[in-house]
Design an enzyme around this catalytic site. Structure first.
Site, PDB file in Angstrom:
ATOM      1  N   HIS A 153       0.762  -1.114  -0.040  1.00 15.34           N
ATOM      2  CA  HIS A 153       0.070   0.068  -0.053  1.00 15.34           C
ATOM      3  C   HIS A 153       0.825   1.353   0.145  1.00 15.34           C
ATOM      4  O   HIS A 153       0.205   2.299  -0.119  1.00 15.34           O
ATOM      5  CB  HIS A 153      -0.972  -0.097   1.330  1.00 15.34           C
ATOM      6  CG  HIS A 153      -1.948  -1.225   1.259  1.00 15.34           C
ATOM      7  ND1 HIS A 153      -1.649  -2.221   2.079  1.00 15.34           N
ATOM      8  CD2 HIS A 153      -2.966  -1.522   0.879  1.00 15.34           C
ATOM      9  CE1 HIS A 153      -2.427  -3.078   1.938  1.00 15.34           C
ATOM     10  NE2 HIS A 153      -3.345  -2.734   0.914  1.00 15.34           N
ATOM     11  N   GLY A 211      -6.291  11.740   8.149  1.00 13.28           N
ATOM     12  CA  GLY A 211      -6.988  10.654   7.490  1.00 13.28           C
ATOM     13  C   GLY A 211      -7.096  10.918   6.066  1.00 13.28           C
ATOM     14  O   GLY A 211      -7.103  10.074   5.342  1.00 13.28           O
ATOM     15  N   ARG A 216      -5.455  16.338   2.727  1.00  7.32           N
ATOM     16  CA  ARG A 216      -5.168  17.111   4.059  1.00  7.32           C
ATOM     17  C   ARG A 216      -3.546  16.996   4.350  1.00  7.32           C
ATOM     18  O   ARG A 216      -2.791  17.575   4.837  1.00  7.32           O
ATOM     19  CB  ARG A 216      -5.831  16.775   5.211  1.00  7.32           C
ATOM     20  CG  ARG A 216      -5.692  17.807   6.286  1.00  7.32           C
ATOM     21  CD  ARG A 216      -6.554  17.368   7.412  1.00  7.32           C
ATOM     22  NE  ARG A 216      -8.021  17.594   7.080  1.00  7.32           N
ATOM     23  CZ  ARG A 216      -8.999  17.153   7.746  1.00  7.32           C
ATOM     24  NH1 ARG A 216      -8.963  16.468   8.754  1.00  7.32           N
ATOM     25  NH2 ARG A 216     -10.365  17.304   7.176  1.00  7.32           N
ATOM     26  N   ARG A 235      -2.853   3.917  -4.808  1.00  9.35           N
ATOM     27  CA  ARG A 235      -4.312   4.127  -4.376  1.00  9.35           C
ATOM     28  C   ARG A 235      -4.782   5.495  -4.229  1.00  9.35           C
ATOM     29  O   ARG A 235      -5.831   5.604  -3.311  1.00  9.35           O
ATOM     30  CB  ARG A 235      -4.625   3.128  -3.452  1.00  9.35           C
ATOM     31  CG  ARG A 235      -4.534   1.551  -3.666  1.00  9.35           C
ATOM     32  CD  ARG A 235      -5.001   0.713  -2.615  1.00  9.35           C
ATOM     33  NE  ARG A 235      -4.755  -0.756  -2.941  1.00  9.35           N
ATOM     34  CZ  ARG A 235      -5.661  -1.403  -2.817  1.00  9.35           C
ATOM     35  NH1 ARG A 235      -6.692  -1.305  -2.451  1.00  9.35           N
ATOM     36  NH2 ARG A 235      -5.302  -3.053  -3.278  1.00  9.35           N
ATOM     37  N   ARG A 292      -1.517  11.200  15.000  1.00  5.13           N
ATOM     38  CA  ARG A 292      -2.801  11.246  14.265  1.00  5.13           C
ATOM     39  C   ARG A 292      -3.329  12.432  14.488  1.00  5.13           C
ATOM     40  O   ARG A 292      -3.159  13.178  15.559  1.00  5.13           O
ATOM     41  CB  ARG A 292      -3.822  10.381  14.781  1.00  5.13           C
ATOM     42  CG  ARG A 292      -5.289  10.789  14.273  1.00  5.13           C
ATOM     43  CD  ARG A 292      -6.343   9.675  14.241  1.00  5.13           C
ATOM     44  NE  ARG A 292      -7.343  10.095  14.171  1.00  5.13           N
ATOM     45  CZ  ARG A 292      -8.098  10.759  13.299  1.00  5.13           C
ATOM     46  NH1 ARG A 292      -7.637  10.933  12.205  1.00  5.13           N
ATOM     47  NH2 ARG A 292      -9.329  11.106  13.271  1.00  5.13           N
ATOM     48  N   SER A 328     -10.089  15.283  12.716  1.00  4.90           N
ATOM     49  CA  SER A 328     -11.209  15.810  13.204  1.00  4.90           C
ATOM     50  C   SER A 328     -12.027  14.934  13.965  1.00  4.90           C
ATOM     51  O   SER A 328     -11.878  13.848  14.222  1.00  4.90           O
ATOM     52  CB  SER A 328     -11.927  16.323  12.004  1.00  4.90           C
ATOM     53  OG  SER A 328     -12.387  15.007  11.063  1.00  4.90           O
ATOM     54  N   GLU A 386     -25.891   4.051  14.977  1.00  5.05           N
ATOM     55  CA  GLU A 386     -27.334   3.806  15.306  1.00  5.05           C
ATOM     56  C   GLU A 386     -27.580   3.660  16.791  1.00  5.05           C
ATOM     57  O   GLU A 386     -28.392   2.938  17.056  1.00  5.05           O
ATOM     58  CB  GLU A 386     -27.544   2.688  14.486  1.00  5.05           C
ATOM     59  CG  GLU A 386     -27.570   2.670  12.906  1.00  5.05           C
ATOM     60  CD  GLU A 386     -28.723   3.783  12.670  1.00  5.05           C
ATOM     61  OE1 GLU A 386     -29.855   4.031  13.306  1.00  5.05           O
ATOM     62  OE2 GLU A 386     -28.655   4.314  11.457  1.00  5.05           O
ATOM     63  N   SER A 406     -14.652  19.312  14.709  1.00  5.80           N
ATOM     64  CA  SER A 406     -15.136  20.035  13.599  1.00  5.80           C
ATOM     65  C   SER A 406     -16.692  19.962  13.700  1.00  5.80           C
ATOM     66  O   SER A 406     -17.239  20.632  13.012  1.00  5.80           O
ATOM     67  CB  SER A 406     -14.638  19.081  12.306  1.00  5.80           C
ATOM     68  OG  SER A 406     -15.218  17.790  12.620  1.00  5.80           O
ATOM     69  N   ARG A 430     -12.749  24.190   7.403  1.00  2.57           N
ATOM     70  CA  ARG A 430     -11.970  23.023   8.034  1.00  2.57           C
ATOM     71  C   ARG A 430     -10.324  23.216   7.943  1.00  2.57           C
ATOM     72  O   ARG A 430      -9.694  22.910   9.082  1.00  2.57           O
ATOM     73  CB  ARG A 430     -12.224  21.679   7.577  1.00  2.57           C
ATOM     74  CG  ARG A 430     -13.989  21.315   8.046  1.00  2.57           C
ATOM     75  CD  ARG A 430     -14.137  20.111   7.848  1.00  2.57           C
ATOM     76  NE  ARG A 430     -15.433  19.689   8.180  1.00  2.57           N
ATOM     77  CZ  ARG A 430     -16.211  18.669   8.808  1.00  2.57           C
ATOM     78  NH1 ARG A 430     -15.338  17.599   8.751  1.00  2.57           N
ATOM     79  NH2 ARG A 430     -17.301  18.476   9.246  1.00  2.57           N
TER      80      ARG A 430
END
Length: 234
Positions: A4, A20, A24, A43, A87, A90, A162, A203, A217
């Site tokens: 990857h 992420g 960014r 990718r 890391r 947001s 949910e 955010s 953002r």
């Protein structure tokens, strides 16, 4: 080169910032690094290496969710020798006193499920940040008068949640915010003896419904990147 990451040996710095969003990563590299060089675009996941105040830094996208981050963090650690992984992302606030645009330093990260659950099985493992990075980031934030909160967060394995009952209990137990990657990052760092920290910008707000417009953002996330870079080399 891995499945990857197309970077060559030596292309990845020992200090890696992990947003992420690959775009960014490009924005942060172009804004904060000197002479950033594209080292990965497999990718569409962009990674750049440059320098910050003379220190080599890679800023590499991790994708959304713990399975995606786990792929990149594993390869960065095992194949490229990353030692410090921060890391930058947001999060959604879960406490009234945590405001949109505030910064959260994740001391610990609770989760209902992550790729590492398959290894830890019946254990409720408690993944935590590296204290040296955490304390350095806190000092930097205070010195820059950035509104900052330190405490536990929730790393969710779903975006369209949910379970309002679960959110309610997490809020009741003092959870500062929700995001989707930190718990797995902290677990991998512990497994391989690396340093890790999640620095998050609020955010949106799960209680008030307030949210940053998309066009605001990036400009609101600068403080988080600066804190990460300063803390990494404190």
């Amino acid at each position: 080169m891995t499945f990857h990451i197309g970077a060559k040996p030596g292309d990845i710095a020992e200090t890696v910032l992990l947003p992420g969003d690959p775009y960014r990563a490009r924005w942060a590299a172009q804004k904060y690094l000197e002479n950033p060089v594209l080292v990965n675009e497999v990718r569409g996941m962009l990674g750049f290496t440059g320098t910050y105040k003379g220190n080599r830094v890679t800023i590499h996208g991790s994708g959304m969710g713990m399975p995606s981050l786990s792929i990149y963090a594993n390869e960065l650690i095992k194949d490229y020798g990353a030692q410090t992984l921060i890391r930058i992302g947001s999060a959604g606030a879960m406490q009234e006193n945590v405001k949109v645009r505030d910064v959260v330093l994740a001391q610990a990260a609770s989760t209902a499920g992550s790729p590492s659950r398959l290894i830890l099985r019946e254990m409720n493992y408690a993944p935590v940040a590296d204290f040296g990075l955490l304390s350095a980031a806190h000092r930097v934030a205070l010195a820059r008068e950035v509104p900052v909160h330190v405490g536990g967060i929730y790393s969710s394995d779903v975006f369209y949640d949910e379970r309002p009952d679960l959110n309610k209990e997490l809020t009741r137990h003092g959870t500062l915010c929700v995001e989707m990657e930190a718990a797995e990052l902290y677990t991998l760092a512990a497994r391989y003896g690396r340093r890790a920290l999640a620095i998050l910008t609020i955010s949106d707000h799960l209680i008030t419904g307030e949210a940053l417009p998309a066009d605001q953002r990036e400009t609101s996330f600068g403080a988080m990147v600066e804190i990460a870079l300063e803390a990494a080399f404190a």
